[in-house]
Motif scaffolding. Structure first.
Motif, mmCIF file in Angstrom:
data_model
loop_
_atom_site.group_PDB
_atom_site.id
_atom_site.type_symbol
_atom_site.label_atom_id
_atom_site.label_comp_id
_atom_site.label_asym_id
_atom_site.label_seq_id
_atom_site.Cartn_x
_atom_site.Cartn_y
_atom_site.Cartn_z
ATOM 1 N N GLU A 166 70.793 46.960 72.630
ATOM 2 C CA GLU A 166 71.066 45.619 73.134
ATOM 3 C C GLU A 166 69.815 45.137 73.863
ATOM 4 O O GLU A 166 69.270 45.845 74.715
ATOM 5 N N VAL A 167 69.334 43.954 73.538
ATOM 6 C CA VAL A 167 68.133 43.396 74.160
ATOM 7 C C VAL A 167 68.555 42.413 75.243
ATOM 8 O O VAL A 167 69.362 41.505 74.996
ATOM 9 N N ARG A 168 67.994 42.599 76.442
ATOM 10 C CA ARG A 168 68.343 41.720 77.561
ATOM 11 C C ARG A 168 67.086 41.251 78.280
ATOM 12 O O ARG A 168 66.073 41.947 78.314
ATOM 13 N N HIS A 169 67.165 40.058 78.858
ATOM 14 C CA HIS A 169 66.100 39.485 79.669
ATOM 15 C C HIS A 169 66.247 40.048 81.080
ATOM 16 O O HIS A 169 67.259 39.821 81.740
ATOM 17 N N VAL A 170 65.246 40.774 81.536
ATOM 18 C CA VAL A 170 65.394 41.548 82.765
ATOM 19 C C VAL A 170 65.626 40.676 83.999
ATOM 20 O O VAL A 170 66.233 41.138 84.979
ATOM 21 N N THR A 171 65.173 39.430 83.954
ATOM 22 C CA THR A 171 65.362 38.541 85.107
ATOM 23 C C THR A 171 66.725 37.866 85.068
ATOM 24 O O THR A 171 67.451 37.834 86.063
ATOM 25 N N ARG A 172 67.079 37.360 83.898
ATOM 26 C CA ARG A 172 68.354 36.634 83.789
ATOM 27 C C ARG A 172 69.548 37.575 83.698
ATOM 28 O O ARG A 172 70.666 37.225 84.091
ATOM 29 N N GLU A 173 69.329 38.753 83.115
ATOM 30 C CA GLU A 173 70.400 39.737 82.953
ATOM 31 C C GLU A 173 69.898 41.089 83.468
ATOM 32 O O GLU A 173 69.591 41.984 82.692
ATOM 33 N N PRO A 174 69.787 41.252 84.777
ATOM 34 C CA PRO A 174 69.129 42.434 85.341
ATOM 35 C C PRO A 174 69.865 43.740 85.059
ATOM 36 O O PRO A 174 71.050 43.766 84.691
ATOM 37 N N LEU A 175 69.134 44.819 85.257
ATOM 38 C CA LEU A 175 69.667 46.153 85.010
ATOM 39 C C LEU A 175 70.938 46.405 85.812
ATOM 40 O O LEU A 175 71.888 47.017 85.309
ATOM 41 N N ALA A 176 70.956 45.942 87.055
ATOM 42 C CA ALA A 176 72.139 46.173 87.891
ATOM 43 C C ALA A 176 73.394 45.577 87.262
ATOM 44 O O ALA A 176 74.487 46.158 87.360
ATOM 45 N N ASP A 177 73.241 44.432 86.606
ATOM 46 C CA ASP A 177 74.403 43.815 85.953
ATOM 47 C C ASP A 177 74.865 44.663 84.771
ATOM 48 O O ASP A 177 76.072 44.834 84.546
#
Length: 676
Positions: A166-177
């Protein structure tokens, strides 16, 4: 036995080791092969013989030739892992289950939190296939994610298998989420405490605990056991960086930083950043790509003495003499004992929470010491370039400008043919730079991007992506060099034929943003986030923007990306100060069509207007190269913007023309004609 897989290598190493021994440099065949494998794990080029200094710089031509041949032979026979990407992920999951773990969080990082990693530390690339400079992966038994920033939105989708990642934008969808969404009660989530800073480890631990899991600091990284034929640790000689380029002696620097420690009540600081160690000790190396670093750790105490933890094979006799008696040399394995010794006496050790591995903090605390978190005390003095370093930066940029203008002239004649490709252009630019005095390599891999590849912010040309530069294309070239007196970084966007009215409109607006920052005058103490908004305003007026910072700090024959200063929405609390060097690089990217970026480097300087009541700062532009006049729509420019372009182009022409061949000088004269 190092030669067990290659009997020919071992036999040659035995003979060469015997001959080295007869000349006073005792080494075993295995030891020689280890050095050669370490050299091959560095970015040293085939014709670079500086590594022979680690073998006493043998003068016998036959011996030198034998060593060079054996190095080349070892490089040609280096095996690589045969595991496919999905199989690597499957094996990792099995290894985690064996260790009683439900998941792993793995950042793209090494023990020094560096941007440019040794090959053996590219664990994220080995596991996922993603080669960008910023990423973190999170792996559970039933899912996996890779998180990166806006510079790599297109690249990451091209490089990873999105059926398993799954590819995520680290700022908009951070690791903590992501952790909150997928980690369950009782999950044990492992992490390597050498690869997480104190700050990032504490953030990770808190996120896992909030989700009901247990964070587990691992004693060994499971990737390292799975990685077949993992590259050796890099080995290149540490060399003195002369005071004629550094501008200050190492002794003077150590004394100044020691005074900071004493004033703040700290007994010592642990330096984990090789950039800080390089600056403090006036040494450079070639252990990692693009930045002249010797990978090492150091402890600087309040008396000004240093314990340097480094592979002793990197320290030549000349470097040992340069370091002097106040610097003691120890193997990297000695760091744990040295920390424990100081901690057992109740020492207060300063660690940078943003860059020090949490392993060090945990070890100091467990040994009875006190960890005091605070910024690396070297970072700010390193960022404030002294007068010699600024003089060197100007000289380096003049030579770099000469090389770049020769490239632009060559490109103007070659690109319209339709026979030039991205790799050929990048190679030719490097060749022009290599002709310059004090050239020591590129400061990063050249971004040579034609047409739609220009929309990939950190594009890297490969044999698979290499694109022919065609009429009607916009060609974006972002490149830089390391010179022994300075580091350069420049971006230009060049039209091949007519790319259309829309592209010219966007180019001109990016140029307006560039000028807005270059001409800014601002109060002392202003942080980069305030200037970032000023630079973006001309783009915002047209309803467009770019998804990266406007500017980053740049080192002095060190990192092309250097903190603490930056110009972005996340610049923090560090104000710009005289002597700092920053980039000015607004852009615009139209996915699938083209990219535009225009970058110069700026030196922060005092700029007090007559009658002013506040201490004010401004910028000196030190990059020297023309902007593409054919892309400028003057109707969109104000009079003062046209004046700035004309004055800048006149300075480029007057400064560089004496160093250019007549035909290149004529081309530059035309390229810098005043705008009407």
């Amino acid at each position: 036995m190092s030669g067990s897989l290659d009997n020919g290598s071992f036999e040659s190493a035995t003979a060469l080791a015997r001959e080295l021994g007869s000349r006073g440099h005792e080494i075993s065949p295995d030891g020689l092969l280890e050095i050669l494998d370490g050299v091959n794990a560095t970015p040293l080029e085939n014709d670079d013989e500086s590594w022979l200094e680690m073998l006493g710089s043998p003068s016998d031509a036959g011996l030198r030739q034998g060593l060079l041949a054996l190095r080349a032979h070892r490089a040609s026979r280096t095996p690589t892992s045969s595991l496919a990407g999905t199989e690597r992920l499957s094996r990792l999951r099995r290894a985690l289950r064996t260790q009683g773990l439900d998941g792993l969080v793995l950042p793209r990082a090494d023990e020094h939190q560096g941007e440019f990693l040794p090959h053996r530390s590219e664990r994220v690339a080995w596991l996922s296939g993603f080669t960008g400079s910023a990423a973190v992966v999170a792996v559970l038994q039933d899912r996996a994610a890779i998180l990166t920033d806006g510079r790599y939105t297109i690249q990451v989708a091209q490089q990873v298998d999105t059926s398993v990642w799954e590819v995520r934008h680290v700022t908009r969808e951070p690791l903590a989420d992501w952790i909150s969404e997928h980690v369950r009660q009782g999950h044990r989530i492992g992490y390597d405490p050498w690869l997480h800073s104190i700050q990032s480890a504490r953030t990770l631990e808190a996120a896992v605990e909030r989700a009901g899991g247990t964070p587990v600091a691992l004693e060994a990284n499971p990737i390292d056991r799975l990685w077949e034929h993992r590259p050796a640790a890099p080995l290149s000689p540490a060399v003195p960086h002369p005071e004629q380029h550094a501008g200050q002696s190492s002794a003077g620097k150590r004394e100044a930083i020691a005074d900071i420690l004493a004033a703040e009540g700290h007994d010592a600081t642990v330096l984990t950043s090789p950039e800080s160690i390089a600056w403090l000790l006036n040494i450079r190396g070639r252990d990692v790509p693009s930045t002249p670093l010797c990978l090492s750790f150091a402890i600087l105490d309040r008396a000004g003495t240093v314990e340097l933890f480094v592979d002793r094979r990197k320290i030549t006799d000349a470097t040992r003499a340069h370091l002097g008696n106040a610097v003691s040399i120890h193997p990297p394995s000695g760091l744990a004992a040295a920390l424990a010794h100081r901690a057992s006496r109740g020492a207060r050790l300063r660690l940078d929470p943003a860059s020090s591995p949490v392993w060090i903090a945990n070890h100091v605390t467990a040994s009875g010491g006190t960890v005091v978190t605070g910024p690396d005390p070297v970072v700010l003095p390193r960022a404030r370039k002294n007068t010699i370093e600024i003089k060197g930066a100007r000289a380096a940029h003049r030579r770099d400008g000469t090389a770049f203008v020769r490239f632009l002239c060559w490109f103007a004649s070659e690109a319209p043919s339709g026979r030039l490709d991205e790799q050929g252009a990048a190679d030719r630019l490097r060749a022009f730079r290599a002709e310059q005095e004090l050239f020591a390599g590129l400061s990063f891999d050249t971004i040579s991007a034609a047409g739609p590849n220009g929309a990939i912010v950190h594009y890297r040309v490969t044999p698979q992506t290499n694109r022919t530069i065609r009429p009607g294309d916009l060609y974006l070239v972002d490149s830089g060099a390391q010179y022994r007196d300075g580091t350069t970084d420049i971006t230009r966007t060049i039209a091949v034929g007519d790319p259309g009215a829309q592209a010219r409109d966007r180019f001109t607006r990016v140029l307006k943003a560039h000028i807005a920052l270059a001409t800014m005058r601002f109060p002392e103490g202003t942080t980069g986030d305030r200037l970032d908004a000023v630079a973006r305003a001309p783009l915002w007026q047209a309803g467009i923007d770019f998804d990266h910072g406007t500017g980053h700090g740049v080192g002095s024959y060190l990192g092309v990306h250097e903190g603490p200063q930056s110009i972005s929405g996340r610049s923090g609390t560090v104000g710009l100060e005289p002597g700092m060097i920053v980039s000015n690089e607004p852009g615009y990217y139209r996915e699938g069509e083209y990219g535009i970026r225009l970058e110069n480097l700026l030196v922060v300087r005092e700029e007090q207007p007559e009658g002013g009541e506040r201490n004010m700062l401004g910028f000196e532009t030190i990059t020297l190269a023309p902007f593409d006049r054919s892309m400028i729509t003057t109707d969109l420019l104000a009079a003062h913007e046209i004046d700035w372009i004309n004055q800048y182009h006149a300075r480029v022409r007057d400064t560089l023309s004496p160093d250019l061949e007549p035909e290149v000088s004529r081309w530059l004269g035309e390229a810098t004609r005043p705008l009407d």
